[in-house]
Design a protein around this motif. Structure first.
Motif, PDB file in Angstrom:
ATOM      1  N   MET A 178     -20.868 -24.212 -63.518  1.00 44.54           N
ATOM      2  CA  MET A 178     -20.541 -22.804 -63.737  1.00 44.54           C
ATOM      3  C   MET A 178     -19.194 -22.726 -64.456  1.00 44.54           C
ATOM      4  SD  MET A 178     -19.621 -19.769 -60.979  1.00 44.54           S
ATOM      5  CE  MET A 178     -20.797 -20.368 -59.826  1.00 44.54           C
ATOM      6  N   ALA A 179     -19.134 -21.912 -65.469  1.00 40.09           N
ATOM      7  CA  ALA A 179     -17.894 -21.737 -66.227  1.00 40.09           C
ATOM      8  C   ALA A 179     -16.909 -20.878 -65.438  1.00 40.09           C
ATOM      9  CB  ALA A 179     -18.199 -21.084 -67.569  1.00 40.09           C
ATOM     10  N   ASP A 180     -15.631 -21.209 -65.601  1.00 41.70           N
ATOM     11  CA  ASP A 180     -14.568 -20.425 -64.964  1.00 41.70           C
ATOM     12  C   ASP A 180     -14.488 -19.070 -65.662  1.00 41.70           C
ATOM     13  OD1 ASP A 180     -12.248 -19.379 -63.847  1.00 41.70           O
ATOM     14  OD2 ASP A 180     -10.913 -20.766 -64.874  1.00 41.70           O
ATOM     15  N   LYS A 181     -14.657 -18.007 -64.902  1.00 43.52           N
ATOM     16  CA  LYS A 181     -14.469 -16.655 -65.414  1.00 43.52           C
ATOM     17  C   LYS A 181     -13.198 -16.130 -64.764  1.00 43.52           C
ATOM     18  CE  LYS A 181     -19.293 -15.778 -66.344  1.00 43.52           C
ATOM     19  NZ  LYS A 181     -20.518 -15.100 -65.951  1.00 43.52           N
ATOM     20  N   LYS A 182     -12.080 -16.319 -65.464  1.00 44.08           N
ATOM     21  CA  LYS A 182     -10.787 -15.908 -64.902  1.00 44.08           C
ATOM     22  C   LYS A 182     -10.851 -14.436 -64.546  1.00 44.08           C
ATOM     23  CE  LYS A 182      -5.858 -16.439 -65.502  1.00 44.08           C
ATOM     24  NZ  LYS A 182      -4.800 -16.960 -66.381  1.00 44.08           N
ATOM     25  N   THR A 183     -10.528 -14.138 -63.300  1.00 48.57           N
ATOM     26  CA  THR A 183     -10.720 -12.801 -62.755  1.00 48.57           C
ATOM     27  C   THR A 183      -9.416 -12.213 -62.260  1.00 48.57           C
ATOM     28  OG1 THR A 183     -12.980 -13.383 -62.096  1.00 48.57           O
ATOM     29  CG2 THR A 183     -11.994 -11.457 -61.035  1.00 48.57           C
ATOM     30  N   LEU A 184      -9.139 -10.997 -62.690  1.00 47.21           N
ATOM     31  CA  LEU A 184      -7.991 -10.242 -62.211  1.00 47.21           C
ATOM     32  C   LEU A 184      -8.490  -9.324 -61.103  1.00 47.21           C
ATOM     33  CD1 LEU A 184      -5.189  -8.696 -64.328  1.00 47.21           C
ATOM     34  CD2 LEU A 184      -6.213  -7.379 -62.484  1.00 47.21           C
ATOM     35  N   ILE A 185      -7.947  -9.498 -59.923  1.00 41.12           N
ATOM     36  CA  ILE A 185      -8.327  -8.692 -58.765  1.00 41.12           C
ATOM     37  C   ILE A 185      -7.337  -7.545 -58.670  1.00 41.12           C
ATOM     38  CG2 ILE A 185      -8.669  -8.676 -56.266  1.00 41.12           C
ATOM     39  CD1 ILE A 185      -9.092 -11.847 -56.725  1.00 41.12           C
ATOM     40  N   LEU A 186      -7.777  -6.357 -59.063  1.00 45.54           N
ATOM     41  CA  LEU A 186      -6.901  -5.183 -59.075  1.00 45.54           C
ATOM     42  C   LEU A 186      -7.070  -4.444 -57.749  1.00 45.54           C
ATOM     43  CD1 LEU A 186      -4.826  -3.735 -60.754  1.00 45.54           C
ATOM     44  CD2 LEU A 186      -6.656  -2.474 -61.872  1.00 45.54           C
ATOM     45  N   GLY A 187      -5.997  -4.466 -56.962  1.00 46.10           N
ATOM     46  CA  GLY A 187      -6.047  -3.940 -55.598  1.00 46.10           C
ATOM     47  C   GLY A 187      -5.983  -5.080 -54.595  1.00 46.10           C
ATOM     48  N   ALA A 188      -5.444  -6.219 -55.043  1.00 42.63           N
ATOM     49  CA  ALA A 188      -5.327  -7.390 -54.169  1.00 42.63           C
ATOM     50  C   ALA A 188      -4.465  -7.066 -52.957  1.00 42.63           C
ATOM     51  CB  ALA A 188      -4.718  -8.557 -54.952  1.00 42.63           C
ATOM     52  N   THR A 189      -4.801  -7.689 -51.837  1.00 42.23           N
ATOM     53  CA  THR A 189      -4.091  -7.454 -50.582  1.00 42.23           C
ATOM     54  C   THR A 189      -4.104  -8.722 -49.732  1.00 42.23           C
ATOM     55  OG1 THR A 189      -4.073  -6.176 -48.516  1.00 42.23           O
ATOM     56  CG2 THR A 189      -6.207  -6.498 -49.566  1.00 42.23           C
ATOM     57  N   PRO A 190      -3.034  -8.960 -48.969  1.00 46.08           N
ATOM     58  CA  PRO A 190      -3.030 -10.105 -48.060  1.00 46.08           C
ATOM     59  C   PRO A 190      -3.750  -9.823 -46.731  1.00 46.08           C
ATOM     60  CG  PRO A 190      -0.903  -9.020 -47.994  1.00 46.08           C
ATOM     61  CD  PRO A 190      -1.729  -8.301 -49.037  1.00 46.08           C
ATOM     62  N   ASP A 191      -4.356  -8.653 -46.601  1.00 42.94           N
ATOM     63  CA  ASP A 191      -5.054  -8.263 -45.365  1.00 42.94           C
ATOM     64  C   ASP A 191      -6.442  -8.919 -45.332  1.00 42.94           C
ATOM     65  OD1 ASP A 191      -6.523  -7.024 -43.341  1.00 42.94           O
ATOM     66  OD2 ASP A 191      -5.781  -5.012 -43.811  1.00 42.94           O
ATOM     67  N   PRO A 192      -6.666  -9.882 -44.434  1.00 43.73           N
ATOM     68  CA  PRO A 192      -7.941 -10.608 -44.418  1.00 43.73           C
ATOM     69  C   PRO A 192      -9.158  -9.763 -44.057  1.00 43.73           C
ATOM     70  CG  PRO A 192      -6.539 -11.323 -42.599  1.00 43.73           C
ATOM     71  CD  PRO A 192      -5.727 -10.377 -43.432  1.00 43.73           C
ATOM     72  N   SER A 193      -8.952  -8.526 -43.618  1.00 44.00           N
ATOM     73  CA  SER A 193     -10.098  -7.671 -43.292  1.00 44.00           C
ATOM     74  C   SER A 193     -10.591  -6.872 -44.502  1.00 44.00           C
ATOM     75  CB  SER A 193      -9.733  -6.700 -42.161  1.00 44.00           C
ATOM     76  OG  SER A 193      -8.823  -5.713 -42.620  1.00 44.00           O
ATOM     77  N   ARG A 194      -9.904  -6.994 -45.644  1.00 45.23           N
ATOM     78  CA  ARG A 194     -10.256  -6.202 -46.830  1.00 45.23           C
ATOM     79  C   ARG A 194     -11.166  -7.005 -47.778  1.00 45.23           C
ATOM     80  NH1 ARG A 194      -9.100  -1.026 -46.102  1.00 45.23           N
ATOM     81  NH2 ARG A 194      -9.142  -0.844 -48.338  1.00 45.23           N
ATOM     82  N   TYR A 195     -12.038  -6.289 -48.476  1.00 48.59           N
ATOM     83  CA  TYR A 195     -12.964  -6.938 -49.397  1.00 48.59           C
ATOM     84  C   TYR A 195     -12.248  -7.633 -50.550  1.00 48.59           C
ATOM     85  CZ  TYR A 195     -16.830  -4.761 -46.923  1.00 48.59           C
ATOM     86  OH  TYR A 195     -17.739  -4.394 -45.969  1.00 48.59           O
ATOM     87  N   ALA A 196     -11.137  -7.089 -51.018  1.00 48.71           N
ATOM     88  CA  ALA A 196     -10.391  -7.727 -52.106  1.00 48.71           C
ATOM     89  C   ALA A 196      -9.917  -9.119 -51.687  1.00 48.71           C
ATOM     90  CB  ALA A 196      -9.201  -6.860 -52.519  1.00 48.71           C
ATOM     91  N   TYR A 197      -9.504  -9.252 -50.450  1.00 42.46           N
ATOM     92  CA  TYR A 197      -9.067 -10.548 -49.909  1.00 42.46           C
ATOM     93  C   TYR A 197     -10.248 -11.524 -49.863  1.00 42.46           C
ATOM     94  CZ  TYR A 197      -7.097 -13.910 -46.574  1.00 42.46           C
ATOM     95  OH  TYR A 197      -6.647 -15.047 -45.953  1.00 42.46           O
TER      96      TYR A 197
END
Length: 121
Positions: A1-20
């Protein structure tokens, strides 16, 4: 699989969040990430940056910011020039979709976690 560099907009250190969860799953499946958000911390080995530095090597922006908070990010998103933007559930925004499409940026109303788990990412 090719690397698709992804920018996560709305990143959070909260492990209960989907962005995490998405950040960690992206890294585990071989994609490099850039975390961008208003919180401080690191997620999946990458620091969370403020939306200031324009990254010009992004394949995908995956959105975890509600539509009410997106207008101030429009310029940042468009200047990043990703190949595609994934509007995760709850981030759907027709105005941003139209702006992105006018710049030749593909838009999807989808879930990054589902796409990764089904091999559609």
């Amino acid at each position: 699989m090719a690397d698709k560099k992804t920018l996560i907009l709305g990143a959070t250190p909260d492990p209960s969040r989907y962005a995490y969860l998405a950040a960690n799953r992206l890294v585990r499946t071989g994609h490099s990430i850039v975390n961008v958000g208003i919180k401080k911390g690191d997620v999946a080995g990458a620091p969370i940056e403020k939306p200031e530095t324009i990254h010009t090597d992004i394949d995908t922006i995956t959105l975890y910011v509600g539509p009410q908070n997106q207008p101030s990010l429009y310029d940042y998103i468009i200047k990043t020039r990703p190949k595609r933007i994934i509007f995760n559930p709850g981030t759907e925004n027709y105005e941003l979709q139209q702006l992105a499409n006018a710049q030749g940026i593909e838009t999807l109303y989808a879930c990054t976690l589902v796409m990764l788990s089904t091999g559609q990412y």
